[in-house]
Write a protein that holds these residues in place. Structure first.
Motif, PDB file in Angstrom:
ATOM      1  N   MET A  77       0.851  -1.193   0.000  1.00  0.00           N
ATOM      2  CA  MET A  77       0.000   0.000   0.000  1.00  0.00           C
ATOM      3  C   MET A  77       0.882   1.237   0.000  1.00  0.00           C
ATOM      4  SD  MET A  77      -2.941   1.080   2.701  1.00  0.00           S
ATOM      5  CE  MET A  77      -1.837   1.629   3.967  1.00  0.00           C
ATOM      6  N   THR A  78       0.573   2.185  -0.844  1.00  0.00           N
ATOM      7  CA  THR A  78       1.338   3.409  -0.843  1.00  0.00           C
ATOM      8  C   THR A  78       0.939   4.253   0.347  1.00  0.00           C
ATOM      9  OG1 THR A  78      -0.315   4.312  -2.321  1.00  0.00           O
ATOM     10  CG2 THR A  78       1.722   3.528  -3.309  1.00  0.00           C
ATOM     11  N   THR A  79       1.895   4.860   0.954  1.00  0.00           N
ATOM     12  CA  THR A  79       1.639   5.713   2.112  1.00  0.00           C
ATOM     13  C   THR A  79       2.111   7.111   1.775  1.00  0.00           C
ATOM     14  OG1 THR A  79       2.013   3.841   3.545  1.00  0.00           O
ATOM     15  CG2 THR A  79       2.019   6.012   4.570  1.00  0.00           C
ATOM     16  N   PRO A  80       1.200   8.016   1.567  1.00  0.00           N
ATOM     17  CA  PRO A  80       1.580   9.334   1.108  1.00  0.00           C
ATOM     18  C   PRO A  80       2.354  10.130   2.152  1.00  0.00           C
ATOM     19  CG  PRO A  80      -0.788   8.978   1.005  1.00  0.00           C
ATOM     20  CD  PRO A  80      -0.210   7.866   1.786  1.00  0.00           C
ATOM     21  N   ASN A  81       3.092  11.064   1.649  1.00  0.00           N
ATOM     22  CA  ASN A  81       3.734  12.068   2.489  1.00  0.00           C
ATOM     23  C   ASN A  81       4.718  11.508   3.495  1.00  0.00           C
ATOM     24  OD1 ASN A  81       2.209  14.146   1.252  1.00  0.00           O
ATOM     25  ND2 ASN A  81       0.465  13.400   2.432  1.00  0.00           N
ATOM     26  N   ARG A 126      11.302   3.908   0.628  1.00  0.00           N
ATOM     27  CA  ARG A 126      12.485   3.285   0.065  1.00  0.00           C
ATOM     28  C   ARG A 126      12.152   1.843  -0.279  1.00  0.00           C
ATOM     29  NH1 ARG A 126      15.365   0.485   4.072  1.00  0.00           N
ATOM     30  NH2 ARG A 126      17.350   0.862   3.051  1.00  0.00           N
ATOM     31  N   LEU A 127      12.922   1.298  -1.176  1.00  0.00           N
ATOM     32  CA  LEU A 127      12.690  -0.084  -1.552  1.00  0.00           C
ATOM     33  C   LEU A 127      12.984  -0.996  -0.382  1.00  0.00           C
ATOM     34  CD1 LEU A 127      14.301  -0.124  -5.083  1.00  0.00           C
ATOM     35  CD2 LEU A 127      11.900  -0.462  -4.563  1.00  0.00           C
ATOM     36  N   VAL A 162       6.049  -0.433   2.432  1.00  0.00           N
ATOM     37  CA  VAL A 162       7.487  -0.262   2.270  1.00  0.00           C
ATOM     38  C   VAL A 162       7.898  -0.361   0.810  1.00  0.00           C
ATOM     39  CG1 VAL A 162       7.997  -1.192   4.531  1.00  0.00           C
ATOM     40  CG2 VAL A 162       8.024  -2.704   2.561  1.00  0.00           C
ATOM     41  N   GLY A 163       6.945  -0.588  -0.054  1.00  0.00           N
ATOM     42  CA  GLY A 163       7.254  -0.828  -1.447  1.00  0.00           C
ATOM     43  C   GLY A 163       7.418   0.421  -2.282  1.00  0.00           C
ATOM     44  N   PRO A 164       6.482   0.640  -3.180  1.00  0.00           N
ATOM     45  CA  PRO A 164       6.673   1.672  -4.193  1.00  0.00           C
ATOM     46  C   PRO A 164       6.723   3.080  -3.627  1.00  0.00           C
ATOM     47  CG  PRO A 164       4.956   0.139  -4.798  1.00  0.00           C
ATOM     48  CD  PRO A 164       5.282  -0.122  -3.375  1.00  0.00           C
ATOM     49  N   VAL A 165       7.312   3.961  -4.400  1.00  0.00           N
ATOM     50  CA  VAL A 165       7.311   5.366  -4.029  1.00  0.00           C
ATOM     51  C   VAL A 165       5.932   5.950  -4.266  1.00  0.00           C
ATOM     52  CG1 VAL A 165       9.735   5.718  -4.509  1.00  0.00           C
ATOM     53  CG2 VAL A 165       8.086   6.019  -6.329  1.00  0.00           C
ATOM     54  N   ILE A 166       5.710   7.110  -3.739  1.00  0.00           N
ATOM     55  CA  ILE A 166       4.358   7.670  -3.755  1.00  0.00           C
ATOM     56  C   ILE A 166       4.026   8.277  -5.102  1.00  0.00           C
ATOM     57  CG2 ILE A 166       4.344   8.105  -1.319  1.00  0.00           C
ATOM     58  CD1 ILE A 166       4.987  11.029  -1.962  1.00  0.00           C
ATOM     59  N   GLY A 167       2.718   8.439  -5.343  1.00  0.00           N
ATOM     60  CA  GLY A 167       2.256   9.067  -6.563  1.00  0.00           C
ATOM     61  C   GLY A 167       1.735  10.456  -6.273  1.00  0.00           C
ATOM     62  N   GLN A 168       0.668  10.808  -6.925  1.00  0.00           N
ATOM     63  CA  GLN A 168       0.083  12.135  -6.785  1.00  0.00           C
ATOM     64  C   GLN A 168      -1.003  12.133  -5.709  1.00  0.00           C
ATOM     65  OE1 GLN A 168       1.169  14.905  -8.669  1.00  0.00           O
ATOM     66  NE2 GLN A 168       2.775  13.387  -8.855  1.00  0.00           N
ATOM     67  N   VAL A 196       3.456  -4.277  -2.646  1.00  0.00           N
ATOM     68  CA  VAL A 196       2.650  -3.247  -3.322  1.00  0.00           C
ATOM     69  C   VAL A 196       1.316  -3.120  -2.598  1.00  0.00           C
ATOM     70  CG1 VAL A 196       1.553  -2.555  -5.480  1.00  0.00           C
ATOM     71  CG2 VAL A 196       3.753  -3.753  -5.533  1.00  0.00           C
ATOM     72  N   LYS A 212      -3.923   0.704  -7.936  1.00  0.00           N
ATOM     73  CA  LYS A 212      -2.575   1.200  -7.674  1.00  0.00           C
ATOM     74  C   LYS A 212      -2.057   1.955  -8.892  1.00  0.00           C
ATOM     75  CE  LYS A 212      -2.606  -0.533  -3.629  1.00  0.00           C
ATOM     76  NZ  LYS A 212      -2.652   0.366  -2.452  1.00  0.00           N
TER      77      LYS A 212
END
Lengths: 61, 430
Positions: free
Chosen positions: A1-5, A9-10, A28-34, B27, B219
């Motif tokens: 799950m992306t965690t904003p703000n 890091r990988l 802890v996975g992908p970098v954040i989006g918009q 992810v 995602k």
């Protein structure tokens, strides 16, 4: 799950093969989006479309 | 140790030593992905037919998702009667739900038409086919058990995204071995099987596609730019695939390659791709790495991780999220009023993420990050305009940050909400 703000890091996964690893902590996975991300997946929704089918060797997916 | 836990062998360029299920979970764990997917479809159902509440069963149904997807694409209206009709479709439990209804050919008309090779009209096996259907059910059930035995973690990970299997009558399948369609997510079509391993492999292959379909709507995987991206041409058949199909194929081959390491002495099916999967996954993966600027963040991360690349994505692609930032103009004063636009509806998933939609033409759906979700939530009790200063004071208090930091984060959230036509500036007093 992306965690904003939050800085992301990988994950560092174990390199030694054959050793069971636990699931990394969610986030802890992908970098954040918009802040607002459009879901454009549905915009090309015709009556046909991309199909993943392997009827013959030449058309395998 | 189950073979599905971790791929054994040394770390090699082009493949990860970590199980795909672990990387998928980084992810989003399957349970969270399903929850967010259901929330999106529930929001869509309410957008188009207010008062409609989808049960989990209905929100997971491939044809219900097909019908909602059509409307989200701007094609027609949502018919609640149609949803009720398909929900009543009979299925048989074989470890996964298998279409059994005598009317399955009619109820599954859309996916059968979509996957059909030219000049072919595949028909599903159903209870009407008597013993033949029973035999197929037995092989499917054994195939599911085999998958769960050989690679239990992968099976749990991928089968979570398979809502229904339909078995095609062999004489009508036109050479289709297995198939799935992004337009009818959750449905896996397989040819009438002879061996359980054929079913197991088909579930890995199509389950990987179904996982990707769910990633793609919840995602950051692909956006509209994917349509203008280069095509990949396979070395083995010279077929040309658009980026979306290329990524899906790479993901499926990657999962198949991992599954292949777990099958031991199991005899392969006649049309098996398992022995070719690693080479093809590597070929496609290398091409994708060279085109990663066309992928969004989560897709890039999964690509690098599954390819065994420990380097973070860099360069133009990594910088794009910063370039695309929309921040509210600094000349917005604390007295400026903002309001939620009237046709905006939103839902919060149990994961905390918020999905928001507008019943425009075509409809628009967005996922919000935490700050944008929080900001939109300021209108949860009433839709009266709020001043920037009023929202800012609450943000600083609840986010436990100073005003400067809160202002920067809030400007970014409001700027993005405004540019997406979810929130507007208003002259009305608070």
């Amino acid at each position: 799950m992306t965690t904003p703000n939050q800085p992301q890091r990988l994950p560092q996964f174990p390199q030694n093969a054959g050793v069971p690893v636990s699931h990394p902590v969610s986030g802890v996975g992908p970098v954040i989006g918009q802040p607002v991300t459009p879901v454009s997946w549905f915009r090309r929704m015709p009556t046909g479309g991309t199909v993943y089918v392997k009827p013959t060797e030449a058309q395998q997916s | 140790m189950a073979s599905g836990d971790v791929i054994t062998g040394s770390s090699v360029m082009g493949s990860s030593t970590t199980g795909a299920h672990v990387l998928h979970a980084a992810v989003a764990p399957a349970s969270e992905l399903l929850e967010e997917r259901r929330t999106l479809y529930r929001l869509a159902a309410e957008l188009f037919t207010p008062g409609t509440e989808l049960s989990d069963n209905l929100a997971d149904h491939p044809i219900v998702r097909y019908e909602i997807g059509r409307v989200l694409a701007g094609h027609g209206d949502l018919d609640p009667a149609r949803l009720a009709e398909v929900a009543a479709m009979r299925v048989r439990d074989a470890g996964v739900p298998v279409a059994a209804d005598r009317d399955a050919a009619e109820l599954l008309e859309a996916p059968l038409r979509i996957v059909a090779p030219p000049g072919v009209r595949p028909l599903p096996l159903t209870e009407a086919d008597g013993e033949r259907f029973g035999t197929a059910m037995t092989i499917v059930a054994e195939g599911v058990r085999l998958f769960r035995t050989l690679a239990p973690d992968m099976a749990e990970d991928l089968l979570a995204h398979v809502s229904m299997v339909a078995v095609l009558k062999r004489e009508t399948s036109g050479g289709v071995v297995s198939a799935s369609s992004r337009y009818v997510p959750g449905l896996v079509l397989i040819d009438e099987p002879s061996l359980p391993i054929e079913v197991a492999e088909a579930l890995v292959h199509e389950g990987a596609h179904e996982k990707f379909f769910d990633f793609a709507i919840a995602k950051d995987f692909l956006d509209a730019r994917a349509e203008d991206a280069d095509y990949f041409e396979t070395s083995w058949s010279h077929a040309r695939w658009p980026l979306e199909q290329t990524f899906a194929a790479w993901h499926a081959y990657s999962c198949l390659a991992q599954f292949y390491t777990s099958i031991g002495t199991e005899q392969l099916g006649q049309d098996s791709l398992l022995s070719k999967a690693r080479e093809r996954a590597d070929e496609i993966g290398q091409w994708l790495l060279a085109h990663e600027n066309d992928l969004l963040e989560d897709a890039r991360w999964l690509l690098h991780a599954l390819m065994g690349d420990k380097d973070e994505p860099t360069g133009e692609a990594a910088a794009r999220s910063q370039v695309d930032d929309v921040t509210l103009s600094l000349d917005i004063s604390e007295d400026c009023h903002f309001h939620l636009l009237p046709d905006v509806r939103y839902k919060r998933a149990a994961t905390g993420r918020v999905v928001v939609g507008r019943a425009a033409q075509p409809p628009e759906v967005f996922w919000l990050d935490e700050d944008a979700s929080w900001t939109l939530g300021q209108w949860r009790n009433d839709r009266t305009p709020k001043t920037f200063g009023w929202i800012l004071a609450r943000a600083a208090e609840e986010w436990l940050v100073d005003h400067v930091t809160a202002s920067a984060r809030l400007r970014k959230a409001l700027g993005s909400l405004r540019s997406s036509s979810l929130v507007g500036l208003s002259d009305q007093a608070h």
